[in-house]
Design a protein around this motif. Structure first.
Motif, PDB file in Angstrom:
ATOM      1  N   GLY A 162       0.789  -1.222   0.000  1.00 58.51           N
ATOM      2  CA  GLY A 162       0.000   0.000   0.000  1.00 58.51           C
ATOM      3  C   GLY A 162       0.819   1.267   0.000  1.00 58.51           C
ATOM      4  O   GLY A 162       0.336   2.335   0.389  1.00 58.51           O
ATOM      5  N   LEU A 163       2.071   1.176  -0.452  1.00 59.33           N
ATOM      6  CA  LEU A 163       2.928   2.356  -0.525  1.00 59.33           C
ATOM      7  C   LEU A 163       4.094   2.085  -1.473  1.00 59.33           C
ATOM      8  O   LEU A 163       4.262   0.977  -1.992  1.00 59.33           O
ATOM      9  N   GLU A 164       4.890   3.130  -1.692  1.00 63.80           N
ATOM     10  CA  GLU A 164       6.085   2.966  -2.512  1.00 63.80           C
ATOM     11  C   GLU A 164       7.171   2.280  -1.692  1.00 63.80           C
ATOM     12  O   GLU A 164       7.284   2.492  -0.488  1.00 63.80           O
ATOM     13  N   ARG A 165       7.963   1.453  -2.344  1.00 60.07           N
ATOM     14  CA  ARG A 165       9.034   0.722  -1.663  1.00 60.07           C
ATOM     15  C   ARG A 165      10.358   1.010  -2.361  1.00 60.07           C
ATOM     16  O   ARG A 165      10.447   0.972  -3.591  1.00 60.07           O
ATOM     17  N   HIS A 166      11.374   1.250  -1.549  1.00 58.73           N
ATOM     18  CA  HIS A 166      12.699   1.575  -2.079  1.00 58.73           C
ATOM     19  C   HIS A 166      13.481   0.300  -2.372  1.00 58.73           C
ATOM     20  O   HIS A 166      13.444  -0.668  -1.605  1.00 58.73           O
ATOM     21  N   ILE A 167      14.202   0.299  -3.486  1.00 55.56           N
ATOM     22  CA  ILE A 167      15.096  -0.804  -3.838  1.00 55.56           C
ATOM     23  C   ILE A 167      16.403  -0.229  -4.363  1.00 55.56           C
ATOM     24  O   ILE A 167      16.451   0.900  -4.859  1.00 55.56           O
ATOM     25  N   ASN A 168      17.463  -0.989  -4.227  1.00 48.59           N
ATOM     26  CA  ASN A 168      18.730  -0.703  -4.902  1.00 48.59           C
ATOM     27  C   ASN A 168      18.940  -1.765  -5.972  1.00 48.59           C
ATOM     28  O   ASN A 168      18.693  -2.952  -5.727  1.00 48.59           O
ATOM     29  N   VAL A 169      19.385  -1.339  -7.137  1.00 42.88           N
ATOM     30  CA  VAL A 169      19.586  -2.270  -8.251  1.00 42.88           C
ATOM     31  C   VAL A 169      20.991  -2.090  -8.810  1.00 42.88           C
ATOM     32  O   VAL A 169      21.365  -0.985  -9.228  1.00 42.88           O
ATOM     33  N   TYR A 170      21.754  -3.175  -8.803  1.00 43.14           N
ATOM     34  CA  TYR A 170      23.081  -3.173  -9.435  1.00 43.14           C
ATOM     35  C   TYR A 170      22.927  -3.553 -10.900  1.00 43.14           C
ATOM     36  O   TYR A 170      22.285  -4.561 -11.234  1.00 43.14           O
ATOM     37  N   VAL A 171      23.503  -2.725 -11.778  1.00 40.23           N
ATOM     38  CA  VAL A 171      23.577  -3.081 -13.190  1.00 40.23           C
ATOM     39  C   VAL A 171      25.057  -3.134 -13.566  1.00 40.23           C
ATOM     40  O   VAL A 171      25.852  -2.294 -13.138  1.00 40.23           O
ATOM     41  N   ILE A 230       8.001  -5.352   5.648  1.00 35.48           N
ATOM     42  CA  ILE A 230       6.799  -4.693   5.162  1.00 35.48           C
ATOM     43  C   ILE A 230       6.752  -3.328   5.834  1.00 35.48           C
ATOM     44  O   ILE A 230       6.660  -3.224   7.058  1.00 35.48           O
ATOM     45  N   LYS A 231       6.843  -2.272   5.051  1.00 38.69           N
ATOM     46  CA  LYS A 231       7.048  -0.928   5.580  1.00 38.69           C
ATOM     47  C   LYS A 231       5.731  -0.244   5.968  1.00 38.69           C
ATOM     48  O   LYS A 231       4.644  -0.674   5.602  1.00 38.69           O
ATOM     49  N   THR A 232       5.878   0.846   6.717  1.00 41.10           N
ATOM     50  CA  THR A 232       4.754   1.700   7.062  1.00 41.10           C
ATOM     51  C   THR A 232       5.149   3.150   6.807  1.00 41.10           C
ATOM     52  O   THR A 232       6.323   3.471   6.640  1.00 41.10           O
ATOM     53  N   ASN A 233       4.144   4.008   6.751  1.00 46.75           N
ATOM     54  CA  ASN A 233       4.398   5.448   6.685  1.00 46.75           C
ATOM     55  C   ASN A 233       3.262   6.159   7.409  1.00 46.75           C
ATOM     56  O   ASN A 233       2.477   5.517   8.111  1.00 46.75           O
ATOM     57  N   SER A 234       3.169   7.489   7.245  1.00 47.81           N
ATOM     58  CA  SER A 234       2.146   8.237   7.989  1.00 47.81           C
ATOM     59  C   SER A 234       0.730   7.854   7.595  1.00 47.81           C
ATOM     60  O   SER A 234      -0.207   8.058   8.376  1.00 47.81           O
ATOM     61  N   ASP A 235       0.563   7.310   6.409  1.00 45.45           N
ATOM     62  CA  ASP A 235      -0.764   6.873   5.954  1.00 45.45           C
ATOM     63  C   ASP A 235      -1.002   5.387   6.215  1.00 45.45           C
ATOM     64  O   ASP A 235      -2.121   4.967   6.495  1.00 45.45           O
ATOM     65  N   VAL A 236       0.058   4.602   6.053  1.00 44.21           N
ATOM     66  CA  VAL A 236      -0.025   3.160   6.305  1.00 44.21           C
ATOM     67  C   VAL A 236       0.672   2.897   7.624  1.00 44.21           C
ATOM     68  O   VAL A 236       1.901   2.804   7.695  1.00 44.21           O
ATOM     69  N   GLY A 241       0.216  -7.790   4.881  1.00 43.82           N
ATOM     70  CA  GLY A 241       0.649  -8.453   3.661  1.00 43.82           C
ATOM     71  C   GLY A 241       1.734  -9.476   3.941  1.00 43.82           C
ATOM     72  O   GLY A 241       2.085  -9.752   5.093  1.00 43.82           O
ATOM     73  N   ASP A 242       2.295 -10.014   2.889  1.00 44.52           N
ATOM     74  CA  ASP A 242       3.314 -11.062   2.987  1.00 44.52           C
ATOM     75  C   ASP A 242       4.489 -10.667   2.121  1.00 44.52           C
ATOM     76  O   ASP A 242       4.314 -10.267   0.970  1.00 44.52           O
ATOM     77  N   ILE A 243       5.700 -10.787   2.659  1.00 46.20           N
ATOM     78  CA  ILE A 243       6.881 -10.314   1.934  1.00 46.20           C
ATOM     79  C   ILE A 243       7.099 -11.126   0.654  1.00 46.20           C
ATOM     80  O   ILE A 243       7.575 -10.589  -0.362  1.00 46.20           O
ATOM     81  N   THR A 244       6.748 -12.414   0.664  1.00 48.37           N
ATOM     82  CA  THR A 244       6.876 -13.218  -0.552  1.00 48.37           C
ATOM     83  C   THR A 244       5.916 -12.735  -1.627  1.00 48.37           C
ATOM     84  O   THR A 244       6.279 -12.641  -2.806  1.00 48.37           O
ATOM     85  N   ASP A 245       4.701 -12.379  -1.233  1.00 47.63           N
ATOM     86  CA  ASP A 245       3.743 -11.854  -2.213  1.00 47.63           C
ATOM     87  C   ASP A 245       4.221 -10.540  -2.812  1.00 47.63           C
ATOM     88  O   ASP A 245       4.050 -10.288  -4.011  1.00 47.63           O
ATOM     89  N   ILE A 246       4.818  -9.683  -1.969  1.00 46.72           N
ATOM     90  CA  ILE A 246       5.342  -8.409  -2.479  1.00 46.72           C
ATOM     91  C   ILE A 246       6.434  -8.676  -3.515  1.00 46.72           C
ATOM     92  O   ILE A 246       6.489  -8.036  -4.571  1.00 46.72           O
ATOM     93  N   LEU A 247       7.296  -9.630  -3.224  1.00 47.19           N
ATOM     94  CA  LEU A 247       8.367  -9.973  -4.158  1.00 47.19           C
ATOM     95  C   LEU A 247       7.808 -10.510  -5.474  1.00 47.19           C
ATOM     96  O   LEU A 247       8.162 -10.020  -6.560  1.00 47.19           O
TER      97      LEU A 247
END
Length: 393
Positions: A162-171, A230-236, A241-247
């Motif tokens: 229910g929110l944006e999630r940060h990732i780092n990606v190596y290319v 599974i993160k939260t913020n001021s709205d969430v 949820g489930d971390i495997t489902d998010i993945l």
């Protein structure tokens, strides 16, 4: 008195000491002890903590003239000694090489040493110190003579979280030079108390992969480093949820849409350290149509008694993970690599899991040990350095 002491501690932490202490506050005022140099993990102007590469000792320095007690927390608690200028000191016994989190306790208030860079660990911004290896650690150091890839900081939307999630990606370094080439993907997860920045900062993943690819040891690949929480913020405000489902449902489709990836299971791998290793086993073994390569670094599958649920019936090789190992021949046809790694100072659990699976007839197993290390980043750097060259070949 307690209120005054707390205010002074706050001033000390934020560098706003009275003028008479300005001189001793500057880490560059005093020469370092013979054989010592600033730790590589320090802020760029900080002399302390200082490390002696030959003896593997570290000297810590805290300016806290009004404090009654100062304690260093590094693999235990160590009382620091105050000199006549209000500066507290402690020199360690020889430390294990590698990266270590630490904290300073000033009159029972835990603070981060302002001489150190900030590293997210144990669920807060921690100080850290690197005790250097010799030349054997060059694989995770920056090499100016080879091409370098990029760590890209991105956000993707998760309907599940229910929110944006940060990732780092190596290319890899060649990514922009080959605009029509597709790449395999490794999803690489951190452990409990750390975050998606752990692998790229404490783990030096870019340096490791740049070196392996430049040496022809590893296939060029994209590495996605997500949050294992599974993160939260001021709205969430409530994690759900489930971390495997998010993945599987949010992250993998986003990566395949955003980058030039092969989208079949033969070109997709997952690995993680500690809790991230357990998450890897859950995600991969319950989604065998998505992954053909997997690795657990100081964190692998749970077969037998569950230490977090002692009342639950123990699992066996045949019953674990919904029976995915029961038909060994069928599993062997699907899984190209199951990599299990551990530090020799961590305990026998990973070796026992490996032996159970091997004796059951599971092939394509690799057991890797990091000699002399425990549950720490050097163990996991070594694991990745051995794991990555085995992928996608």
């Amino acid at each position: 008195m307690k209120k005054i002491s707390f205010i002074l501690i706050a001033l000390m932490v934020h560098g706003m000491l009275p003028a008479q202490f300005a001189g001793i506050q500057n880490n560059q005022e005093q020469p370092l002890p013979a054989g010592f140099k600033p730790a590589s993990t320090n802020t760029f102007l900080s002399q302390y903590p200082a490390v002696n590469p030959d003896t593997r000792q570290a000297t810590f320095r805290v300016v806290a003239p009004y404090a009654q007690n100062v304690t260093l927390q590094l693999g235990g608690k160590h009382a620091m000694t105050k000199d006549d200028k209000g500066v507290w000191w402690y020199t360690t016994d020889p430390l294990v090489v590698g990266f270590h989190y630490y904290a300073v306790m000033i009159d029972s208030v835990p603070v981060m040493d302002r001489g150190s860079e900030a590293y997210f660990g144990s669920n807060w911004e921690s100080a850290g110190i690197e005790i250097p290896e010799g030349a054997e650690g060059d694989y995770y150091r920056f090499n100016k003579d080879i091409a370098h890839g990029e760590i890209r900081s991105l956000y993707h939307w998760s309907d599940i979280n229910g929110l944006e999630r940060h990732i780092n990606v190596y290319v890899p370094a060649e990514y922009e030079k080959n605009p029509k080439k597709k790449y395999p993907v490794l999803y690489l997860v951190h452990g409990w108390g750390e975050d998606e920045n752990g692998w790229s900062v404490q783990g030096h993943v870019a340096n490791i992969m740049d070196g392996l690819i430049a040496a022809g040891k590893s296939v060029p690949m994209i590495i996605v480093m997500p949050s294992g929480d599974i993160k939260t913020n001021s709205d969430v405000r409530k994690a759900s949820g489930d971390i495997t489902d998010i993945l599987i449902k949010d992250l993998v489709p986003y990566i395949d849409k955003t980058f030039r990836t092969y989208t079949d299971r033969d070109h997709r791998a997952m690995a993680g350290l500690s809790r991230g290793g357990a998450q890897t086993w859950n995600a991969v073994l319950n989604n065998m149509d998505k992954f053909a390569w997997m690795g657990g670094f100081s964190g692998s599958g749970r077969i037998g008694k569950n230490p977090f649920n002692p009342s639950a019936s123990p699992t066996t090789v045949e019953t674990a993970y919904n029976g995915v190992f029961k038909d060994a021949a069928a599993f062997n046809k699907k899984m190209k690599l199951l990599f299990i790694s551990i530090g020799t100072a961590e305990g026998p659990g990973a070796k026992e899991t490996y032996e159970l699976l091997k004796n059951h007839g599971i092939n394509n197993l690799v057991y890797h040990e990091s000699q002399g290390t425990a549950h720490e980043w050097l163990t996991w750097r070594r694991a990745l350095n051995d794991f990555a060259p085995r992928l996608f070949k």
